[in-house]
Design a protein around this motif. Structure first.
Motif, short mmCIF file in Angstrom:
data_model
loop_
_atom_site.label_atom_id
_atom_site.label_comp_id
_atom_site.label_asym_id
_atom_site.label_seq_id
_atom_site.Cartn_x
_atom_site.Cartn_y
_atom_site.Cartn_z
N ARG A 1 0.86 -1.18 0.00
CA ARG A 1 0.00 0.00 0.00
C ARG A 1 0.90 1.22 0.00
NH1 ARG A 1 -4.47 -1.80 4.47
NH2 ARG A 1 -4.73 -3.92 3.68
N SER A 2 0.38 2.29 -0.61
CA SER A 2 1.23 3.47 -0.79
C SER A 2 1.48 4.21 0.51
CB SER A 2 0.55 4.42 -1.77
OG SER A 2 0.59 3.86 -3.04
N VAL A 3 2.61 4.88 0.57
CA VAL A 3 2.98 5.66 1.73
C VAL A 3 3.11 7.13 1.31
CG1 VAL A 3 4.72 5.99 3.51
CG2 VAL A 3 4.20 3.68 2.69
N GLY A 4 2.36 7.99 1.99
CA GLY A 4 2.37 9.41 1.66
C GLY A 4 3.18 10.23 2.65
N THR B 1 0.06 5.61 5.70
CA THR B 1 -0.21 4.52 4.76
C THR B 1 -1.66 4.54 4.34
OG1 THR B 1 1.40 3.20 5.95
CG2 THR B 1 -0.02 2.02 4.43
N GLY B 2 -1.89 4.49 3.04
CA GLY B 2 -3.25 4.48 2.52
C GLY B 2 -3.82 3.07 2.54
N LEU B 3 -5.02 2.95 1.97
CA LEU B 3 -5.72 1.66 1.96
C LEU B 3 -5.35 0.80 0.78
CD1 LEU B 3 -9.49 2.30 2.78
CD2 LEU B 3 -7.85 0.92 4.08
N PRO C 1 -4.93 13.07 2.88
CA PRO C 1 -3.95 13.11 3.97
C PRO C 1 -2.97 11.92 3.94
CG PRO C 1 -6.18 12.69 4.80
CD PRO C 1 -6.31 13.02 3.34
N HIS C 2 -3.34 10.84 3.23
CA HIS C 2 -2.42 9.70 3.13
C HIS C 2 -1.50 9.83 1.93
CE1 HIS C 2 -6.01 8.04 5.24
NE2 HIS C 2 -5.05 7.69 6.07
N GLU C 3 -1.67 10.88 1.17
CA GLU C 3 -0.84 11.03 -0.02
C GLU C 3 -0.05 12.35 0.07
OE1 GLU C 3 -2.82 9.67 -3.62
OE2 GLU C 3 -3.64 7.95 -2.55
N MET C 4 -0.55 13.42 -0.52
CA MET C 4 0.25 14.65 -0.54
C MET C 4 -0.21 15.69 0.47
SD MET C 4 0.51 14.40 -4.62
CE MET C 4 1.92 15.37 -5.11
#
Ligand code: HEC
Ligand code: HEC
Length: 339
Positions: free
Chosen positions: A94-97, A102-104, A139-142
């Protein structure tokens, strides 16, 4: 400008000086349009008339895509989660911002994104021109409000001029920002692969094992992963268990029948876009094939097309061998701008 675009490996492209000056006499310097060659079997690249692929607009979009100035703490760019060498996915489950949030979901490849009929795993956005606001604000990305992003761009020593050039005098705005990002992303198109040569009639393009894999794929998979794009772009429940946190397309439609359905992903370049599925639950193509071979998780609403296959180990290996022929690039490539 030309050198900049040529450096991009996905723009194997002819940058054509089109007769732009003839179209618009008020701006005789209206720059070249980028033309992106597409593999045989692809429809012509869909480009909305409101946002032509002007070379300077694409170049601006590319620069913005890789610029962490668009994140709250200036550490994360679009390119942090969509890496060129991973066909614009990120290799993480899962992506980390910003700040390690960490997003879903797993970051999908952006290859051929111009062709997608909807965006996100659940089809929650329809246009590239509006999609970019989602990661910007998430908020989980940029984690940056659009107004704050625009303020940074307006105060930047170079961006205002670049925007004005790319947009006939308009500076940074929500529209010009998202249009530039969209124009760049539309140029991310697959290079032709062995599968395309095979589809065009060159049977020797695939090894005998990959041909066996293709035959199995056509029997068991291509109802959903169809055609040159290897997707119908429809929403299907392929037997992937879900949680309330992420019920799939139900999140968008609120229809209980859509629980556990996700957009069928294109499998172009799939060998380099691990981990797999919306939540990145599988690390390898072997694990994905095992999921289908077992007939999925037996989730409610599972498609009848996903049922136990009982493949031999040789057949499973052949399927994986076929999926590997969809890879795009023999080696890591670098599109990150040096400017
Ligand atoms: C923190 C990591 C991260 C960042 C930063 C990020 N993305 Fe993404 N991107 C994702 C994830 C995860 C998804 C899938 C989200 C979903 O389906 O709900 C996604 C989905 C997308 C999609 C949809 C692709 C498809 O096939 O449906 C596009 C287009 C996209 N991102 C473009 C961008 C742009 C443009 C930026 C910068 C403004 C950006 N992303 C920044 C992680 C990121
Ligand atoms: C009923 C439609 C359907 C069928 C049949 C189907 N798939 Fe899928 N496939 C999907 C959906 C939907 C997803 C996304 C699931 C998710 O994200 O949870 C997916 C995901 C995948 C992925 C992961 C791609 C990625 O980027 O994460 C691979 C690889 C894959 N399928 C291969 C296959 C193979 C091989 C077969 C045949 C054995 C097959 N699929 C049959 C619908 C289908």
């Amino acid at each position: 400008m030309l050198a900049r675009l040529w450096r991009g490996p996905f723009l194997l492209a002819a940058v054509l000086a089109m007769a732009a000056s003839g179209c618009d006499s008020s701006s005789p310097e209206r720059p070249a349009l980028v033309t992106v060659p597409v593999p045989q079997g692809f429809a012509p690249l869909p480009v909305p008339p409101q946002n032509p692929l002007y070379a300077d607009r694409v170049a601006l979009g590319e620069r913005l895509f890789f610029d962490p100035v668009l994140s709250r703490d200036r550490t994360v760019s679009c390119g942090s989660c969509h890496l060129p060498e991973l066909s614009f996915s990120d290799g993480r489950q899962r992506s980390v911002g910003v700040g390690g949030a960490t997003g879903l979901r797993n970051a999908p490849s952006l290859l051929n994104v111009a062709y997608r009929k909807s965006l996100f795993w659940d089809g929650g956005a329809l246009f590239l021109e509006s999609q970019a606001l989602v990661p910007l604000e998430d908020p989980h990305e940029m984690d940056l409000a659009p107004e704050a992003a625009l303020e940074r761009l307006r105060e930047h020593p170079e961006y205002p001029v670049l925007f004005e050039r790319a947009f006939d005098g308009d500076g940074p705005s929500v529209q010009t920002l998202t249009y530039a990002l969209a124009a760049y992303q539309r140029t991310l198109v697959s290079a032709p692969v062995a599968f395309d040569r095979y589809r065009a009639g060159d049977t020797s393009a695939l090894s005998p094992e990959a041909r066996d894999g293709l035959a199995l794929f056509q029997t068991h998979c291509s109802a959903c992963h169809a055609g040159a794009q290897l997707t119908t772009d429809g929403f299907e429940n392929n037997g992937t268990s879900v949680t309330d946190d992420d019920p799939g397309r139900e999140r968008i439609t609120f229809a209980s029948g859509d629980r556990g359905t996700f957009r069928v992903p294109s499998l172009r370049a799939v060998a380099r876009t691990a981990p797999y599925f919306h939540d990145g639950r599988f690390q390898t193509l072997e694990a994905v094939v095992a999921h289908y071979d077992e007939g999925g998780d037996g989730t409610p609403g599972q498609s009848p097309r996903v049922r136990p296959l009982r493949l031999s180990s040789g057949e499973k290996a052949a399927l994986v061998a076929f999926l590997q022929t969809l890879d795009d690039r023999p080696a890591a490539v670098d599109r990150s701008p040096t400017r």
